[in-house]
Scaffold this motif. Structure first.
Motif, PDB file in Angstrom:
ATOM      1  N   ASP A 211       5.142-122.303 -56.498  1.00  0.00           N
ATOM      2  CA  ASP A 211       4.572-122.717 -57.783  1.00  0.00           C
ATOM      3  C   ASP A 211       3.224-123.414 -57.616  1.00  0.00           C
ATOM      4  OD1 ASP A 211       6.834-121.840 -59.293  1.00  0.00           O
ATOM      5  OD2 ASP A 211       7.912-123.643 -58.654  1.00  0.00           O
ATOM      6  N   ILE A 212       3.093-124.257 -56.590  1.00  0.00           N
ATOM      7  CA  ILE A 212       1.891-125.044 -56.366  1.00  0.00           C
ATOM      8  C   ILE A 212       1.330-124.697 -54.997  1.00  0.00           C
ATOM      9  CG2 ILE A 212       0.914-127.368 -56.275  1.00  0.00           C
ATOM     10  CD1 ILE A 212       3.334-128.358 -57.815  1.00  0.00           C
ATOM     11  N   THR A 213       0.029-124.495 -54.937  1.00  0.00           N
ATOM     12  CA  THR A 213      -0.626-124.235 -53.663  1.00  0.00           C
ATOM     13  C   THR A 213      -1.772-125.225 -53.480  1.00  0.00           C
ATOM     14  OG1 THR A 213      -2.026-122.565 -54.736  1.00  0.00           O
ATOM     15  CG2 THR A 213      -0.054-121.778 -53.580  1.00  0.00           C
ATOM     16  N   CYS A 214      -2.117-125.448 -52.222  1.00  0.00           N
ATOM     17  CA  CYS A 214      -3.188-126.397 -51.897  1.00  0.00           C
ATOM     18  C   CYS A 214      -3.977-125.849 -50.717  1.00  0.00           C
ATOM     19  CB  CYS A 214      -2.610-127.774 -51.555  1.00  0.00           C
ATOM     20  SG  CYS A 214      -3.845-129.081 -51.348  1.00  0.00           S
ATOM     21  N   GLY A 215      -5.283-125.944 -50.795  1.00  0.00           N
ATOM     22  CA  GLY A 215      -6.128-125.432 -49.725  1.00  0.00           C
ATOM     23  C   GLY A 215      -6.009-126.237 -48.446  1.00  0.00           C
ATOM     24  N   GLU A 216      -6.551-125.681 -47.376  1.00  0.00           N
ATOM     25  CA  GLU A 216      -6.550-126.378 -46.092  1.00  0.00           C
ATOM     26  C   GLU A 216      -7.397-127.647 -46.170  1.00  0.00           C
ATOM     27  OE1 GLU A 216      -7.152-123.743 -42.594  1.00  0.00           O
ATOM     28  OE2 GLU A 216      -7.513-122.224 -44.112  1.00  0.00           O
TER      29      GLU A 216
ATOM     30  N   ALA B 123       2.694-126.665 -48.799  1.00  0.00           N
ATOM     31  CA  ALA B 123       1.861-127.705 -48.199  1.00  0.00           C
ATOM     32  C   ALA B 123       0.535-127.137 -47.725  1.00  0.00           C
ATOM     33  CB  ALA B 123       2.601-128.341 -47.020  1.00  0.00           C
ATOM     34  N   PRO B 124      -0.524-127.958 -47.720  1.00  0.00           N
ATOM     35  CA  PRO B 124      -1.785-127.527 -47.094  1.00  0.00           C
ATOM     36  C   PRO B 124      -1.592-127.412 -45.589  1.00  0.00           C
ATOM     37  CG  PRO B 124      -1.909-129.837 -47.773  1.00  0.00           C
ATOM     38  CD  PRO B 124      -0.615-129.303 -48.311  1.00  0.00           C
ATOM     39  N   LEU B 125      -1.876-126.256 -45.043  1.00  0.00           N
ATOM     40  CA  LEU B 125      -1.579-125.963 -43.647  1.00  0.00           C
ATOM     41  C   LEU B 125      -2.860-125.587 -42.911  1.00  0.00           C
ATOM     42  CD1 LEU B 125       1.525-123.753 -44.434  1.00  0.00           C
ATOM     43  CD2 LEU B 125       1.602-126.083 -43.534  1.00  0.00           C
ATOM     44  N   THR B 126      -3.186-126.328 -41.864  1.00  0.00           N
ATOM     45  CA  THR B 126      -4.403-126.066 -41.112  1.00  0.00           C
ATOM     46  C   THR B 126      -4.358-124.691 -40.466  1.00  0.00           C
ATOM     47  OG1 THR B 126      -4.641-128.420 -40.644  1.00  0.00           O
ATOM     48  CG2 THR B 126      -5.872-126.903 -39.243  1.00  0.00           C
ATOM     49  N   THR B 127      -5.433-123.948 -40.559  1.00  0.00           N
ATOM     50  CA  THR B 127      -5.638-122.637 -39.965  1.00  0.00           C
ATOM     51  C   THR B 127      -4.827-121.552 -40.658  1.00  0.00           C
ATOM     52  OG1 THR B 127      -6.080-123.647 -37.807  1.00  0.00           O
ATOM     53  CG2 THR B 127      -5.630-121.275 -37.829  1.00  0.00           C
ATOM     54  N   VAL B 128      -3.515-121.729 -40.782  1.00  0.00           N
ATOM     55  CA  VAL B 128      -2.653-120.666 -41.304  1.00  0.00           C
ATOM     56  C   VAL B 128      -2.573-120.698 -42.823  1.00  0.00           C
ATOM     57  CG1 VAL B 128      -0.409-119.551 -41.036  1.00  0.00           C
ATOM     58  CG2 VAL B 128      -1.341-120.900 -39.168  1.00  0.00           C
ATOM     59  N   GLY B 129      -2.840-121.853 -43.436  1.00  0.00           N
ATOM     60  CA  GLY B 129      -2.713-121.950 -44.881  1.00  0.00           C
ATOM     61  C   GLY B 129      -3.937-121.444 -45.613  1.00  0.00           C
ATOM     62  N   ASN B 130      -4.471-120.298 -45.191  1.00  0.00           N
ATOM     63  CA  ASN B 130      -5.660-119.732 -45.806  1.00  0.00           C
ATOM     64  C   ASN B 130      -5.315-119.049 -47.126  1.00  0.00           C
ATOM     65  OD1 ASN B 130      -4.620-117.081 -44.822  1.00  0.00           O
ATOM     66  ND2 ASN B 130      -5.205-117.940 -42.840  1.00  0.00           N
ATOM     67  N   LEU B 131      -6.342-118.567 -47.810  1.00  0.00           N
ATOM     68  CA  LEU B 131      -6.127-117.972 -49.129  1.00  0.00           C
ATOM     69  C   LEU B 131      -5.193-116.761 -49.086  1.00  0.00           C
ATOM     70  CD1 LEU B 131      -8.692-117.568 -51.947  1.00  0.00           C
ATOM     71  CD2 LEU B 131      -7.453-115.555 -51.205  1.00  0.00           C
ATOM     72  N   PRO B 132      -5.314-115.816 -48.147  1.00  0.00           N
ATOM     73  CA  PRO B 132      -4.347-114.706 -48.113  1.00  0.00           C
ATOM     74  C   PRO B 132      -2.903-115.181 -47.934  1.00  0.00           C
ATOM     75  CG  PRO B 132      -6.271-114.157 -46.816  1.00  0.00           C
ATOM     76  CD  PRO B 132      -6.414-115.606 -47.192  1.00  0.00           C
TER      77      PRO B 132
END
Length: 700
Positions: free
Chosen positions: A360-365, A340-349
């Protein structure tokens, strides 16, 4: 990266607790007369930790937290305390610029080692005192430079905190240090595009054509830059981008959403219709190529799609417009593990880490459309994509069809993404007060306009993330409608697909519930069964183990997939567990290796200089404010761990495991020092999100 301290590194896998666990007591030293069974504890929301690992509980969790806070005042003090000194924001800005001028070496000189290499000369806002920088340079951190490779050299040169490991430094020839472009990341905001956005000269022919065709184009709107008084979702304007475009300010958007920095303007008179527009600024073509400040922008104007004048704009101006979702290249979400797209913690690293662990699937903040259209580099950094993200989407949030549609066209033109997700479920008050996020749940007409205009403007698939609230609202109408012989749920699901969305994610909670109640998966199943075949339905909420995934997929074959959010924050190896179908009793040493990988990814993304190290530390600490909630599998009486369980005070199987279970920010900082060295003098940290509040949540 620094090695573990001696007392923690000793026997980290199999050592018993440093202190023998005492029997449970009532706080006064006497054993508890009758201990509750594991089932009873779980029913009360308390994690059933094995008795061998329990430690005497404190008098109360509140008093213990207060004691920890008082013992580490310098650590836990809110950073916003500096604003109480009576200084204006302009004064703080001048002080930061002066600090840069005196203490930060020019990045160009740091890369080349040549004082004359900076084209700005004395006008540069960074220091050119190379010898002074070497004299006061901080000691290197333990470990190896994250940019060391056979293909190129570290782009930070002398400023790198691992400079001693550079081959050029060992050879004593600093002139060999040359910048190396990080081609593994894409979707970078270019300076030319940013200038066009700053000057409100960017054209949106497809978006404007579709908006006019749908009757959503306000009078006089032509590439209009949204005003603060007209529903700007985020008031912070940060044009001071660094060369990487991703570390100028630590998460400026998230700081603004939480009230830090400049106060966001309040929007008045939010209505369903498109807000009135002010007179648009003159187009660049009207100003002429000799207009001041237009020299650089003229080079990129030829690359923009030609747009007809506003008076003659129509749908026929662009024959490439796709009006039907079946004409789009669809993304198949079936059975894929979706982070899931996660605010603050769901960054690229963090996304890179989850990809390595099986996502399998990633989504940016979530990125605010208004800020993207204003060319804010901090917001555009949320769109960055790593080469390992083979199926990647971005999430945007906006209140009106014009801003969302133009942002969608801009992203489709300037970025490489597989899908664009429109957030219609964010519960944050600052977002909701502007008419965006979950505020759209009460305005289905505006929802329709946003989805229909955005999906018809580009070929990139458009998905929607929403809350249970929208369907709950219509379910109440369905119950009323059922008595009248009408079914509103089926028509809603069908309409969402007809509007142009290819997939919808349903979070099984209302906005008011936040995370205080369990997700209603039965209703998610109902939505999936009622959805047309052309619309993929994904469920979201309370997935903390592979057994949860199995239950949801088996209970509703019509469900395309499940999105995993807080479960991945607590233990990112949940993707490995699902794919390998097991409860992984991961050791503290293995967890430390995962933290090391995150730090390496962070240094590659934010930089290996002092600023990059501290930015990496900041986001590492934000993540550690979630990971302490994980309870090792070997310590539990009942599996799997539930997200709403409160862990009692317990010892781990070794000192490192005990340290990782601490809810004290001082201990999180200690873990960061193992990986990134000592914190700077006067360092403070306060977690942005109330991740340790468990089931207590605010309603607005």
């Amino acid at each position: 990266m620094a090695e573990l301290s001696a007392e923690v590194a000793t026997d980290i896998h199999d050592a018993p607790p440093e202190y023998p666990p005492a029997p449970p007591s009532d706080g006064g030293g006497a054993p508890t007369p009758a201990a509750a069974t594991p089932e009873e504890l779980a029913a009360k929301g308390v994690a059933p930790v094995k008795a061998d690992f329990l430690c005497p509980p404190p008098p109360s969790r509140t008093s213990q937290t207060a004691a920890n806070n008082s013992a580490s005042t310098a650590v836990a003090a809110p950073p916003s305390g500096v604003l109480k000194q009576g200084k204006s924001k302009r004064q703080f800005k001048r002080e930061r610029q002066q600090e840069q001028k005196t203490s930060h070496l020019c990045p160009v000189i740091a890369k080349s080692g040549d004082v004359s290499s900076c084209k700005f000369g004395d006008g540069c806002r960074f220091s050119h005192d190379l010898e002074g920088f070497k004299a006061q340079r901080q000691d290197d951190l333990d470990g190896e430079c994250p940019f060391i490779s056979d293909e190129g050299r570290c782009p930070y040169g002398l400023a790198c905190r691992f400079y001693g490991t550079h081959k050029e430094a060992v050879a004593g020839d600093n002139s060999l240090i040359v910048p190396k472009k990080n081609f593994s990341e894409t979707n970078e905001l270019t300076k030319d595009v940013q200038r066009l956005l700053w000057k409100n000269n960017m054209k949106f022919p497809k978006a404007d054509a579709k908006l006019k065709a749908l009757g959503l184009m306000g009078p006089g709107v032509k590439g209009k830059k949204p005003d603060k008084e007209e529903g700007s979702e985020c008031a912070v304007s940060n044009h001071e981008a660094n060369e990487n475009g991703c570390s100028n300010g630590v998460d400026a958007k998230a700081d603004n959403l939480n009230g830090a920095g400049e106060e966001a303007p309040q929007e008045n008179n939010v209505v369903d219709e498109l807000r009135p527009s002010k007179k648009a600024k003159p187009d660049v073509a009207e100003l002429g190529s000799n207009s001041p400040g237009n020299e650089v922008d003229q080079n990129i104007l030829d690359k923009q799609p030609e747009a007809a004048s506003q008076d003659h704009l129509s749908v026929e101006t662009d024959g490439s417009l796709k009006s039907h979702p079946r004409e789009k290249k669809l993304v198949d979400f079936s059975g894929k593990l979706y982070l899931a797209p996660l605010t603050t913690v769901g960054n690229l690293p963090f996304r890179r880490l989850c990809k390595a662990l099986g996502a399998d699937i990633t989504c940016g903040e979530m990125a605010m459309c208004t800020n993207l259209l204003q060319g804010q580099a901090a917001e555009w950094a949320l769109l960055r994509r790593h080469s390992s993200e083979d199926l990647f989407g971005v999430q945007i949030c906006g209140a009106y069809a014009d801003t969302v549609t133009r942002a969608v066209e801009l992203i489709d033109r300037e970025c490489t993404v597989d899908f664009i997700d429109i957030n219609m479920g964010c519960p944050i008050e600052l977002v909701v007060s502007k008419g965006a996020g979950s505020a759209l749940l009460n305005k289905p007409t505006r929802m329709k306009g946003i989805i229909e205009a955005a999906s018809s403007t580009v070929e990139t698939p458009i998905t929607v993330k929403t809350l249970y609230a929208i369907l709950l609202l219509l379910l109440l109408q369905v119950r009323t409608g059922y008595l009248e012989g009408k079914n509103k749920v089926d028509s809603l699901i069908a309409d969402i697909g007809n509007w142009g969305a290819t997939a919808i994610t349903v979070h099984g909670r209302t906005r008011q519930q936040r995370y205080s109640k369990s997700a209603d998966w039965e209703y998610i199943y109902q939505c999936a069964r009622n959805a047309p075949e052309s619309l993929q339905v994904l469920g979201n909420g309370d997935i903390s183990a592979y057994t949860d995934w199995n239950i949801h997929k088996a209970s509703c074959p019509e469900l395309s997939s499940c999105m995993i959010g807080r479960g991945a924050l607590t233990k990112p190896w949940i993707f490995t567990e699902i794919k390998e179908q097991r409860h992984w009793d991961i050791s503290s040493g293995e967890r430390l290796d995962i933290l090391k990988d995150y730090v390496r990814f962070g240094l590659q993304h934010w930089g290996s200089d002092t600023k990059g190290v501290e930015t990496t530390r900041h986001f590492l600490l934000e993540w550690l404010s979630y990971t302490f909630r994980y309870i090792p599998v070997g310590l539990l009486e009942i599996l799997p761990q539930r997200l709403n369980w409160r862990p009692p005070s317990y010892f781990g199987r070794n000192d490192l495991e005990t340290l990782m279970a601490s809810e004290s920010a001082a201990d999180w900082i200690r873990i960061s020092e193992m990986l990134l060295g000592k914190v700077p003098t006067g360092f403070t940290f306060s977690p942005k999100h109330k991740s340790n509040s468990y089931d207590r949540a605010e309603n607005g």
